[in-house]
Scaffold this active site. Structure first.
Site, PDB file in Angstrom:
ATOM      1  N   HIS A  52       3.377  -2.613   7.424  1.00  0.00           N
ATOM      2  CA  HIS A  52       2.565  -1.609   8.108  1.00  0.00           C
ATOM      3  C   HIS A  52       3.383  -0.334   8.300  1.00  0.00           C
ATOM      4  O   HIS A  52       4.526  -0.387   8.754  1.00  0.00           O
ATOM      5  CB  HIS A  52       2.115  -2.112   9.477  1.00  0.00           C
ATOM      6  CG  HIS A  52       1.041  -3.144   9.401  1.00  0.00           C
ATOM      7  ND1 HIS A  52       0.735  -4.000  10.457  1.00  0.00           N
ATOM      8  CD2 HIS A  52       0.175  -3.470   8.407  1.00  0.00           C
ATOM      9  CE1 HIS A  52      -0.260  -4.789  10.105  1.00  0.00           C
ATOM     10  NE2 HIS A  52      -0.609  -4.493   8.877  1.00  0.00           N
TER      11      HIS A  52
ATOM     12  N   HIS B 113      -6.691 -13.263   3.262  1.00  0.00           N
ATOM     13  CA  HIS B 113      -6.215 -12.376   4.323  1.00  0.00           C
ATOM     14  C   HIS B 113      -6.116 -13.110   5.662  1.00  0.00           C
ATOM     15  O   HIS B 113      -5.358 -12.688   6.544  1.00  0.00           O
ATOM     16  CB  HIS B 113      -7.148 -11.164   4.445  1.00  0.00           C
ATOM     17  CG  HIS B 113      -6.411  -9.890   4.711  1.00  0.00           C
ATOM     18  ND1 HIS B 113      -5.504  -9.340   3.824  1.00  0.00           N
ATOM     19  CD2 HIS B 113      -6.422  -9.059   5.794  1.00  0.00           C
ATOM     20  CE1 HIS B 113      -5.007  -8.233   4.324  1.00  0.00           C
ATOM     21  NE2 HIS B 113      -5.539  -8.035   5.526  1.00  0.00           N
TER      22      HIS B 113
ATOM     23  N   LYS C 138       0.835  -1.196   0.000  1.00  0.00           N
ATOM     24  CA  LYS C 138       0.000   0.000   0.000  1.00  0.00           C
ATOM     25  C   LYS C 138       0.872   1.249   0.000  1.00  0.00           C
ATOM     26  O   LYS C 138       1.924   1.290   0.626  1.00  0.00           O
ATOM     27  CB  LYS C 138      -0.920   0.010   1.224  1.00  0.00           C
ATOM     28  CG  LYS C 138      -2.013  -1.055   1.169  1.00  0.00           C
ATOM     29  CD  LYS C 138      -2.934  -0.939   2.371  1.00  0.00           C
ATOM     30  CE  LYS C 138      -4.067  -1.945   2.295  1.00  0.00           C
ATOM     31  NZ  LYS C 138      -4.976  -1.849   3.481  1.00  0.00           N
TER      32      LYS C 138
ATOM     33  N   ARG D  61      -2.685 -14.196   6.026  1.00  0.00           N
ATOM     34  CA  ARG D  61      -1.829 -13.077   6.433  1.00  0.00           C
ATOM     35  C   ARG D  61      -1.934 -12.866   7.943  1.00  0.00           C
ATOM     36  O   ARG D  61      -0.924 -12.672   8.624  1.00  0.00           O
ATOM     37  CB  ARG D  61      -2.245 -11.821   5.666  1.00  0.00           C
ATOM     38  CG  ARG D  61      -1.467 -10.544   6.032  1.00  0.00           C
ATOM     39  CD  ARG D  61      -1.853  -9.436   5.049  1.00  0.00           C
ATOM     40  NE  ARG D  61      -1.522  -8.110   5.508  1.00  0.00           N
ATOM     41  CZ  ARG D  61      -0.359  -7.503   5.324  1.00  0.00           C
ATOM     42  NH1 ARG D  61       0.622  -8.154   4.684  1.00  0.00           N
ATOM     43  NH2 ARG D  61      -0.145  -6.276   5.746  1.00  0.00           N
TER      44      ARG D  61
ATOM     45  N   TYR E  33      -2.245  -7.662  16.799  1.00  0.00           N
ATOM     46  CA  TYR E  33      -1.913  -9.082  16.902  1.00  0.00           C
ATOM     47  C   TYR E  33      -1.428  -9.464  18.296  1.00  0.00           C
ATOM     48  O   TYR E  33      -1.412 -10.642  18.639  1.00  0.00           O
ATOM     49  CB  TYR E  33      -0.854  -9.446  15.851  1.00  0.00           C
ATOM     50  CG  TYR E  33      -1.390  -9.325  14.448  1.00  0.00           C
ATOM     51  CD1 TYR E  33      -2.270 -10.269  13.935  1.00  0.00           C
ATOM     52  CD2 TYR E  33      -1.060  -8.241  13.654  1.00  0.00           C
ATOM     53  CE1 TYR E  33      -2.793 -10.145  12.663  1.00  0.00           C
ATOM     54  CE2 TYR E  33      -1.579  -8.101  12.379  1.00  0.00           C
ATOM     55  CZ  TYR E  33      -2.444  -9.052  11.888  1.00  0.00           C
ATOM     56  OH  TYR E  33      -2.968  -8.912  10.627  1.00  0.00           O
TER      57      TYR E  33
END
Length: 316
Positions: free
Chosen positions: A286, A260, A191, A263, A295
């Protein structure tokens, strides 16, 4: 003023304001008895919080402290928002009928709803899902290579389908990502066009090599894509989603598996084993550590174990 028989009694016998307001809700607004009971319970709670202090004298700071207390007690955001709405309406009525100078609840909002934790597979199910090939044909080989790579390196499905066999720099074309089998790493553009390099585990490398041994027979016009559909074109994210869901169902894995989820599984399993939040952040791509910290909530038991082993005051 006497309390109507159908209205719940409040705990403060001398405070007629609540009774008067509830009577307005009944006679003028014609709310149902059930709704009025809800208002009464919310206002009684506020009155109990006020204690010896007059409820009309509570400030915005009092309301915020009460809201924080409710949140700390585990009350969900929706219930707190409902109580604030009840209180806000009561103070608006006080402003209209009893010259209250300001509404202490105005502008106060309930805490934001907590986001649901990402769903991850257990380690056994994740390994079973990605290691099972199911045949020697092209599709099972491609599937295993894709699923192994998603779990091994925590790729987004968009990053996976954008991979090329190797780095390409041609006029009008530049690879968004590629796999380096010799170095055991995958290069992706995430991204915000942020490039990153992520290690690839040995089982995933073996699965990709197994797929590459048959891939050439499917190549049509475009020679670059690493993963191809049955038609020989670059595979789509949607097709990967359909394939992984069907694969999980065939193995009786009890979850609505999607790319996902692998992931999330990658992130939580690496964090459980290493405890290195910064490393997981880098591998996921990130931009902020806050996005990765979710997480840490997936396996508090692991963190507690690390604490018990490492902190001097935790040792017996």
């Amino acid at each position: 003023m006497a309390t109507p028989a159908h209205l719940p009694e409040t705990t403060a016998a001398g405070d007629n304001l609540l009774h008067a307001y509830l009577e307005v809700l009944r006679s003028q607004r014609q709310l149902s008895p059930h709704t009025i009971s809800g208002y009464a319970l919310d206002l009684r709670e506020l009155q109990q919080y006020a204690g010896a202090q007059a409820i009309a004298e509570l400030s915005a700071a009092h309301i915020r402290r009460c809201t924080s207390k409710l949140h700390a007690q585990g009350l969900n955001a929706r219930s707190i928002a409902r109580k604030l709405s009840s209180w806000r309406g009561f103070y608006r009525w006080l402003m209209e009928q009893h010259d209250l100078s300001s509404n202490p609840v105005e502008g106060i909002r309930a805490p934001k709803k907590s986001k649901p934790l990402p769903k991850a597979l257990g380690a056994d199910d994740a390994v079973r899902l990605v290691s099972h090939r199911g045949g020697d044909e092209a599709t099972p080989r491609a599937n295993r290579a894709m699923f192994e790579l998603l779990y091994s390196s925590g790729l987004r499905v968009s990053e996976l389908v954008g991979l090329d066999v190797a780095a390409v720099q041609e006029p009008g074309y530049a690879s968004a990502g590629w796999i380096d089998l010799d170095q055991g790493e995958v290069h992706v553009t995430g991204k915000g066009n942020k490039p990153r390099i992520v290690p690839v585990g040995a089982p995933a490398l073996e699965a990709v090599r197994d797929w590459l041994a048959i891939r050439g027979s499917l190549v049509k016009a475009d020679p670059h894509p690493l993963f191809l559909s049955e038609r020989g074109t670059r595979i789509s994210a949607r097709l990967v989603q359909l394939r992984i869901k069907a694969h999980a169902q065939s193995l009786d894995i009890p979850a609505n598996v999607h790319p996902h989820m692998l992931r999330h599984s990658f992130a939580s399993h690496v964090l459980q084993s290493s405890g290195d939040l910064r490393a997981v952040q880098e591998m996921l791509g990130h931009s902020s550590i806050a996005a990765t910290q979710v997480y840490t909530s997936l396996d508090f038991q692991h963190l507690a174990t690390v604490y018990d082993q490492a902190h001097p005051r935790a040792k017996k």
